[in-house]
Enzyme design. Sequence first.
Site, PDB file in Angstrom:
ATOM      1  N   ASP A  36      26.000  20.633  -7.454  1.00 50.90           N
ATOM      2  CA  ASP A  36      25.384  20.144  -6.219  1.00 50.90           C
ATOM      3  C   ASP A  36      24.808  18.737  -6.418  1.00 50.90           C
ATOM      4  OD1 ASP A  36      24.624  20.261  -3.587  1.00 50.90           O
ATOM      5  OD2 ASP A  36      22.825  21.451  -3.941  1.00 50.90           O
ATOM      6  N   ASN A  38      26.292  15.741  -4.992  1.00 53.99           N
ATOM      7  CA  ASN A  38      27.232  14.613  -4.879  1.00 53.99           C
ATOM      8  C   ASN A  38      26.820  13.648  -3.762  1.00 53.99           C
ATOM      9  OD1 ASN A  38      28.675  15.984  -6.787  1.00 53.99           O
ATOM     10  ND2 ASN A  38      30.394  16.511  -5.450  1.00 53.99           N
ATOM     11  N   ARG A  40      23.843  13.176  -2.312  1.00 53.94           N
ATOM     12  CA  ARG A  40      22.613  12.419  -2.587  1.00 53.94           C
ATOM     13  C   ARG A  40      22.826  11.366  -3.675  1.00 53.94           C
ATOM     14  NH1 ARG A  40      19.321  17.602  -3.456  1.00 53.94           N
ATOM     15  NH2 ARG A  40      21.433  18.428  -3.247  1.00 53.94           N
ATOM     16  N   HIS A  53      31.607  12.607  -4.181  1.00 60.87           N
ATOM     17  CA  HIS A  53      32.546  13.674  -4.540  1.00 60.87           C
ATOM     18  C   HIS A  53      33.544  13.188  -5.588  1.00 60.87           C
ATOM     19  CE1 HIS A  53      30.773  16.180  -1.583  1.00 60.87           C
ATOM     20  NE2 HIS A  53      31.237  15.526  -0.533  1.00 60.87           N
ATOM     21  N   ARG A  87      30.846  21.092   7.511  1.00 59.24           N
ATOM     22  CA  ARG A  87      30.670  19.638   7.310  1.00 59.24           C
ATOM     23  C   ARG A  87      31.663  18.867   8.178  1.00 59.24           C
ATOM     24  NH1 ARG A  87      29.042  18.665   1.063  1.00 59.24           N
ATOM     25  NH2 ARG A  87      27.507  20.334   0.959  1.00 59.24           N
ATOM     26  N   LEU A 147      39.829  28.831 -23.001  1.00 64.25           N
ATOM     27  CA  LEU A 147      38.775  28.760 -21.983  1.00 64.25           C
ATOM     28  C   LEU A 147      39.438  29.073 -20.650  1.00 64.25           C
ATOM     29  CD1 LEU A 147      35.956  27.780 -20.809  1.00 64.25           C
ATOM     30  CD2 LEU A 147      36.986  25.522 -20.622  1.00 64.25           C
TER      31      LEU A 147
HETATM   32  C1  IPE Z   1      26.610  24.866  -2.682  1.00 61.08           C
HETATM   33  O1  IPE Z   1      26.135  23.613  -2.321  1.00 61.08           O
HETATM   34  C2  IPE Z   1      28.097  24.890  -2.630  1.00 61.08           C
HETATM   35  C3  IPE Z   1      28.789  24.095  -3.630  1.00 61.08           C
HETATM   36  C4  IPE Z   1      28.239  23.464  -4.615  1.00 61.08           C
HETATM   37  C5  IPE Z   1      30.222  24.065  -3.510  1.00 61.08           C
HETATM   38  P1  IPE Z   1      25.701  23.268  -0.830  1.00 61.08           P
HETATM   39  O2  IPE Z   1      25.233  21.864  -0.838  1.00 61.08           O
HETATM   40  O3  IPE Z   1      26.774  23.613   0.119  1.00 61.08           O
HETATM   41  O4  IPE Z   1      24.490  24.281  -0.590  1.00 61.08           O
HETATM   42  P2  IPE Z   1      23.243  24.195   0.391  1.00 61.08           P
HETATM   43  O5  IPE Z   1      23.781  23.952   1.759  1.00 61.08           O
HETATM   44  O6  IPE Z   1      22.387  23.073  -0.078  1.00 61.08           O
HETATM   45  O7  IPE Z   1      22.553  25.519   0.231  1.00 61.08           O
HETATM   46  C1  IPE Z   2      28.120  19.367  -3.856  1.00 59.57           C
HETATM   47  O1  IPE Z   2      27.516  18.208  -3.427  1.00 59.57           O
HETATM   48  C2  IPE Z   2      29.600  19.377  -3.537  1.00 59.57           C
HETATM   49  C3  IPE Z   2      29.969  20.326  -2.453  1.00 59.57           C
HETATM   50  C4  IPE Z   2      29.168  21.158  -1.851  1.00 59.57           C
HETATM   51  C5  IPE Z   2      31.361  20.326  -2.056  1.00 59.57           C
HETATM   52  P1  IPE Z   2      26.962  18.033  -1.957  1.00 59.57           P
HETATM   53  O2  IPE Z   2      28.009  17.406  -1.123  1.00 59.57           O
HETATM   54  O3  IPE Z   2      26.419  19.313  -1.434  1.00 59.57           O
HETATM   55  O4  IPE Z   2      25.773  17.000  -2.190  1.00 59.57           O
HETATM   56  P2  IPE Z   2      24.357  16.980  -1.484  1.00 59.57           P
HETATM   57  O5  IPE Z   2      23.746  18.329  -1.666  1.00 59.57           O
HETATM   58  O6  IPE Z   2      24.597  16.672  -0.039  1.00 59.57           O
HETATM   59  O7  IPE Z   2      23.595  15.916  -2.182  1.00 59.57           O
HETATM   60 MG    MG Z   3      24.573  20.176  -1.508  1.00 62.16          MG
END
Ligand code: IPE
Ligand code: IPE
Ligand code: MG
Length: 261
Positions: A36, A38, A40, A53, A87, A147
């Site tokens: 999580d 990416n 931000r 991403h 999204r 792995l």
């Molecule tokens: C969880 O992250 C899903 C993945 C990392 C693929 P999200 O960014 O979607 O989760 P929330 O919305 O913050 O709970």
């Molecule tokens: C995780 O990063 C990747 C996916 C959920 C696909 P985010 O895209 O959720 O990044 P934040 O949480 O908005 O920073």
């Molecule tokens: Mg996220």
Amino acid sequence: MDIDLKGFISPGSEEERLVQQLDLSRLPRHVAVIMDGNGRWAEKRRKPRIEGHRAGAKAVQEIVESCARLGVKFLTLYAFSRENWKRPKKEVALLWRLLEDYLRKQDKDLIKNKIRVMVIGRREEIPESTEKELERVEAMTRGFDRLTIVLALNYSGRTEIVDAVKKILQDGDLDSARLDEEAFARHLYTVGIPDPDLLIRTSGEIRVSNFLLWQIAYSEIWITPVFWPDFRRRDILQALVDFQKRERRFGAVHARPSEGV
Ligand code: IPE
Ligand code: IPE
Ligand code: MG
């Protein structure tokens, strides 16, 4: 165990200090990661989210290599949740494309390092071209077991449980008297995969976001403020060192040496 750290850790580095603290015979068998932060990471750099991403996809490489070299047997990566369809269309499309591109470039490394790729999630809702690529890579790596990378794609823990119930009802060969936890787990996407010993979440969020709800019943949880694109081998090593300091009691009073890690 398959431990190969040559050329991976530089002498005198923080990574070396961390590896020295590790008991390589007591590593988690299965590490699961909620990748999580990416978006931000990109926002902090005034870049579009998709750049986050892209950087996130690059970070995967180092963690896969770390797990393979250390001898972790399963690495589950949460890459796309069923809720992520909420999204913007453009971001969703780019995420699937990035995954496809990533898979296309991996053949040589997967074969060289004997890494198997598996997928968990609602397969029938994955875009067709990505699904094809996934099937190709799964078939190509089926014989490997150094792995196993488990990609959680279009994954939802609640959907997985509902899908398991559906399968049980459809098969019709499991009556309530014979239904127990083991029999139920055989109907989950993760059949044959041990439960995660360690669950890592990056970017500081303290929630599980519908990830492996059944399987993380007794996982140790480790959360770091680091955004996924910045996650490196020192971070995974730190997580492993911290994991080994935990006492896993599984509801009992004392640590049971027979439980291993
Ligand atoms: C969880 O992250 C899903 C993945 C990392 C693929 P999200 O960014 O979607 O989760 P929330 O919305 O913050 O709970
Ligand atoms: C995780 O990063 C990747 C996916 C959920 C696909 P985010 O895209 O959720 O990044 P934040 O949480 O908005 O920073
Ligand atoms: Mg996220």
